[in-house]
Scaffold this active site. Structure first.
Site, PDB file in Angstrom:
ATOM      1  N   TYR A   1      -9.779   6.281  -3.051  1.00  0.00           N
ATOM      2  CA  TYR A   1      -8.986   5.140  -2.078  1.00  0.00           C
ATOM      3  C   TYR A   1      -7.543   4.983  -1.969  1.00  0.00           C
ATOM      4  CZ  TYR A   1      -7.704   4.838  -7.768  1.00  0.00           C
ATOM      5  OH  TYR A   1      -7.505   5.035  -9.436  1.00  0.00           O
ATOM      6  N   GLU A   2      -6.561   3.591  -1.571  1.00  0.00           N
ATOM      7  CA  GLU A   2      -6.088   3.789  -1.848  1.00  0.00           C
ATOM      8  C   GLU A   2      -6.042   4.356  -0.181  1.00  0.00           C
ATOM      9  OE1 GLU A   2      -4.705   0.831  -3.449  1.00  0.00           O
ATOM     10  OE2 GLU A   2      -3.474   1.057  -1.574  1.00  0.00           O
ATOM     11  N   GLY A   3      -6.655   4.583   0.829  1.00  0.00           N
ATOM     12  CA  GLY A   3      -6.879   4.964   2.669  1.00  0.00           C
ATOM     13  C   GLY A   3      -7.187   6.711   1.865  1.00  0.00           C
TER      14      GLY A   3
ATOM     15  N   MET B   1       0.665  -1.465   0.298  1.00  0.00           N
ATOM     16  CA  MET B   1      -0.061  -0.145  -0.098  1.00  0.00           C
ATOM     17  C   MET B   1       0.899   1.501  -0.117  1.00  0.00           C
ATOM     18  SD  MET B   1      -3.361  -0.440   2.288  1.00  0.00           S
ATOM     19  CE  MET B   1      -3.650   0.688   3.245  1.00  0.00           C
TER      20      MET B   1
ATOM     21  N   ARG C   1       0.578   4.089  -2.744  1.00  0.00           N
ATOM     22  CA  ARG C   1      -0.135   5.059  -2.690  1.00  0.00           C
ATOM     23  C   ARG C   1       0.604   6.145  -3.178  1.00  0.00           C
ATOM     24  NH1 ARG C   1      -1.144   4.848   3.859  1.00  0.00           N
ATOM     25  NH2 ARG C   1      -3.340   4.051   3.877  1.00  0.00           N
TER      26      ARG C   1
END
Lengths: 566, 566
Positions: free
Chosen positions: A426-428, A290, A294
């Site tokens: 997305y992706e946090g 991740m 990111r």
């Protein structure tokens, strides 16, 4: 919708702003010679401009659909993906032993930037594959690596990540999917996953799902999560495909944008899967993946911002209206010039931050130096949140530059805004990024931040001799950020969280000033003029943001939920 | 998608923040008693919440379409429009002699705010009608008034405005549509017009187009434009409909949002029209209408912001995730609380500005006092640009609050963002508003601005005794704005234009501080806590904005078009 990859910007940033030379000087990345970089940039630009950009509008107008359980992708996407795969771009940073190019992530980042600018919804597919390749390289057994990595790197198979469940979004620890051991070393994986980007497609032979699930003896929360490889078709040990696995696409989401990317609800019903990494250590494996993903999403925001900027510039320098001087186009109006300059200056700032982030990751890989790891970890949430916020903002300014035409879909300006919107989520989410920055990334009491601020201030000090008008405000901004950071690290978590988003934004603004100053010191022409715009007009934004940060949590949490509902 | 009209906010703003009492105290608006205000707010809320809000999603999912030359509107829109008309809401501020209620524009603004929040695409129709009614009241002959006003006010007929042509957007003076005199006092109007909101529908008996065109003896530019009434069906002098006029809907636009509102390309081919106002004085007539229409569009932005806020609040106070305290919902997280508080505080600020603007218009109408006219003229571009920017920003924050769900269309959060996007563009882009503020609205050397700043500073001075922590920063911000305004009015136009957008934004931020302070001084509870959030965390934004303004044009225009394309 023409798109022209900004090769000269990449070359300038690599050569003069983010010190890519130091990466190329390592043994690990000695292949990344100047000639190689030029070749990579040139070829990726050709693919992006000529093959991928023409797919952008068709992907929006003809979304991926689910027909009788089969995902039908947008027109041309199969050919586009094939071209990406054949260029070797999926495995640009993957290990050569499995067919990758083994080049620095910094170069991969430039390539991803171009591909995202050309066609975001298709580019998301190789980005997911890259994340999976990295996770497998770091955590999978040799047996799994041998089966999956060559096929993923060649693009014969594609990869997905399965984290989210309806009740477990940002709080991954709440997930419920289960994995029961079979008697052959595999596991029976069951559960429902949502928001699975490119959950299926009709052009790859196999789709490989990395799925987070709980083993029977798992504890609650994040420490009870394991990672599994669950392929659509089950391969034998030579990679020959066998029976269909017990998993299916339940539905595709109807989204605001990114229509060309099928976002699936996936269901696993005792699907056969293999453990990746250690039991209960799935989150660590996911985090490896991740962090770099990111950066990949940051790059998506920046790529779309570049494309939206080019689109608006073309319109503004073509559209004749009013009593404009010079070219007679609306680009002569001060307010339109302001919009265009702000777009270009912000794209430059965000791109410099993300490339500096990539350089830090490459240096950490090449040298094993903890200081580079810390630098990379610090920059990752800033890259992600700022790069994608700039994506959203530049796309919005692009619409505004078009006037009424901006609201008409055929113009294409609106699609950038709709597509890029997901990147802040997305992706946090960007809020999660900001909390990561002020909490996890400051568990060192701010050491990594202060080390970076030292560099910024030293560069500004050095720049004062040549460009005092630009160096002085950068130094001052860095010093204000330092003081706020000193305050921040002395506060408890809730006080940090209350101002996390404005703090991240201010940090990015200061970094942008730093890189623009570097640009101005290297180029006395266009880049210095753009840097002047940024440093004098945009950088002051940090003052209000840092004032917000220093208020802490009390007055914020004093606004109760009842207050909000009243 | 439930929507609940914020009646208590309106009442508080009218009673304690924008001094509506002075409007009700005039002879002209003596009907606007407190009881009448409560009745209006209550009834309009009922209509909005129960009848209009349920049309919001169907309007998006089933756009208006053009079938064989006929516009078919979205499901339920005919009934919704009928309910608006039967409630008398179209003519709430129209003259009673033609069937209007004759109430203050301030009340009409609250009603429009609620209807826009409930269903923007439908509400745009009565808003266009109100603009036409106002133009006719001020400029049409008695004969035209008698035919058209009662039908428009009753909602039997609807109205449109036809300004834009493909080559003439923000530069209205470039329009080419022609009007040739017929021998019966009417004119033959020919030309193509674009972006005609609600250009046609299938529920009104007639559609009345106000069209800007040039008479044969017209000079070039804005001084050669005249205004014509061109009805779809030609009425006799008693309003009975006769033959179909020679005009048609060429096509409907495919837009990013506002799908329920048919945006037409209109073609007039020697269509029969009647002159409204004096020959060649069309732009003046249009400006009368446009100034108030700009407030109407501000109100659209605010209404959608309110709805997006409510939607996000409902989600955040329902969604349980992570280790949240208290309610266990994500609204307990500091960053989510920050998003929610910023949305509510910004809606309050924008709404207060627009209602103060409406009060100024009503006071000008009631008293004929030039100072009120100047106040209204100054506030109009600020209301429009800030209200709609806040609409866009709050809708974006609403998406972000939803996390992944925000990107899924079924959630509804995305629709607010798509719908409201046009409000920053139509009725004069927000860049045009800002240029209007720093140029036309400062032809008085800033007198109107300084008079307003005097009031803000006096109120802050008075507030220092009770709430020094809030009053002091408002006073300081107003003083910084005053100094920048003094600088601004001494500059040439290009220097003003270069910083027009950040100047307008800073002005709005200071006004927001002023009205939040007034709220805090009247309410020691929730409103004071929200004001504290705004004044301490949001108001400081003005510092960076005003720094930008004071840079003038030189460094901006130094960034050449070649630089931008390099």
């Amino acid at each position: 919708m023409p798109y022209s990859s900004p090769i000269s910007d990449f070359r300038f940033l690599l050569d003069h702003v983010v010190d890519f030379d130091q990466v190329a000087a390592t043994d690990r990345f000695s292949d990344a010679t100047p000639d190689m970089c030029v070749a990579i940039l040139t070829e990726a630009a050709k693919l992006s401009d000529e093959v991928l950009a023409p797919l952008q509008r068709p992907g929006d107008e003809h979304p991926a659909v689910l027909e009788n359980g089969i995902v039908r992708t947008s027109p041309g996407f199969a050919e586009g993906f094939k071209a990406i795969a054949e260029g070797g771009w999926i495995g640009i940073s993957a290990s050569p032993e499995n067919g990758g190019m083994g080049l620095p992530l910094t170069l991969a980042t430039t390539v991803n930037d171009m591909m995202a600018g050309a066609c975001l919804s298709l580019q998301l597919n190789p980005l997911m594959c890259q994340g999976q390749i990295e996770a497998l390289e770091h955590h999978a057994s040799d047996a799994l690596k041998e089966i999956y990595l060559p096929k993923l790197i060649s693009g014969e198979w594609t990869g997905t990540m399965n984290l989210t469940e309806p009740q477990a979004g940002s709080d991954v620890g709440a997930l419920r999917s289960k994995a029961e051991p079979n008697n052959d070393g595999s596991y029976a994986v069951s559960g429902q996953k949502i928001y699975i980007s490119w959950g299926d497609n009709d052009f790859a032979e196999n789709v490989c799902h990395l799925v987070l699930a709980r083993l029977p003896d798992a504890v609650d929360g994040v420490k009870g999560i394991s990672l599994f490889m669950v392929p659509k078709f089950i391969p034998d040990e030579d990679g020959n495909l066998g029976e269909r696995n017990s998993l299916r696409v339940v539905s595709l989401e109807h989204k605001m944008g990114l229509h060309g990317s099928p976002t699936a609800v996936m269901e696993y019903s005792n699907a056969k899967g293999w453990l990746v990494g250690e039991p209960h250590a799935g989150l660590a494996a996911m985090f490896t993946m991740m962090n770099n993903a990111r950066l990949g999403v940051a790059t998506q925001g920046i790529g779309v911002a570049e494309a939206a900027y080019q689109h608006a510039l073309t319109y503004a320098t073509d559209r004749k209206q009013g009593k404009a001087k010079g070219t007679g186009t609306i680009a002569e109006h001060a307010d339109v010039r302001r919009m265009l300059a702000s777009m270009k200056a912000d794209v430059f700032a965000a791109r410099a931050i993300s490339l500096a982030n990539a350089v830090a990751i490459d240096m950490a890989t090449a040298t094993g130096d903890d200081a580079w790891d810390a630098r990379a970890a610090l920059l990752t949430p800033i890259s992600k949140a700022f790069g994608t916020d700039i994506g959203v903002e530049v796309a919005a300014t692009g619409i505004q530059t078009h006037g009424g035409m901006g609201f008409i879909e055929e113009t294409g300006a609106a699609q950038y805004a709709r597509d890029v919107r997901v990147t802040t989520i997305y992706e946090g989410t960007n809020g999660i990024q900001a909390m990561d920055l002020v909490a996890r990334k400051m568990m060192d009491n701010g050491d990594a931040a202060f080390a970076l601020l030292d560099e910024i201030e030293a560069a500004a000090e050095a720049g004062k001799a040549t460009l005092p008008d630009l160096a002085e405000p950068v130094w001052l901004a860095a010093e204000t950020l330092r003081e706020t950071t000193e305050w921040l690290v002395s506060q408890d978590l809730n006080d940090r969280f209350a101002g996390a988003v404005p703090y991240l934004r201010a940090f990015a603004r200061v970094l942008g000033g730093h890189y623009h100053l570097a640009a101005a010191l290297s180029d006395d022409g266009a880049r210095k003029r753009l840097a002047t715009f940024y440093i004098k007009r945009t950088l002051p934004e940090h003052i209000g943001l840092l004032a917000h940060v220093r208020e802490g949590a009390d007055d914020l949490m004093a606004v109760t939920i009842d207050d909000l509902a009243s």
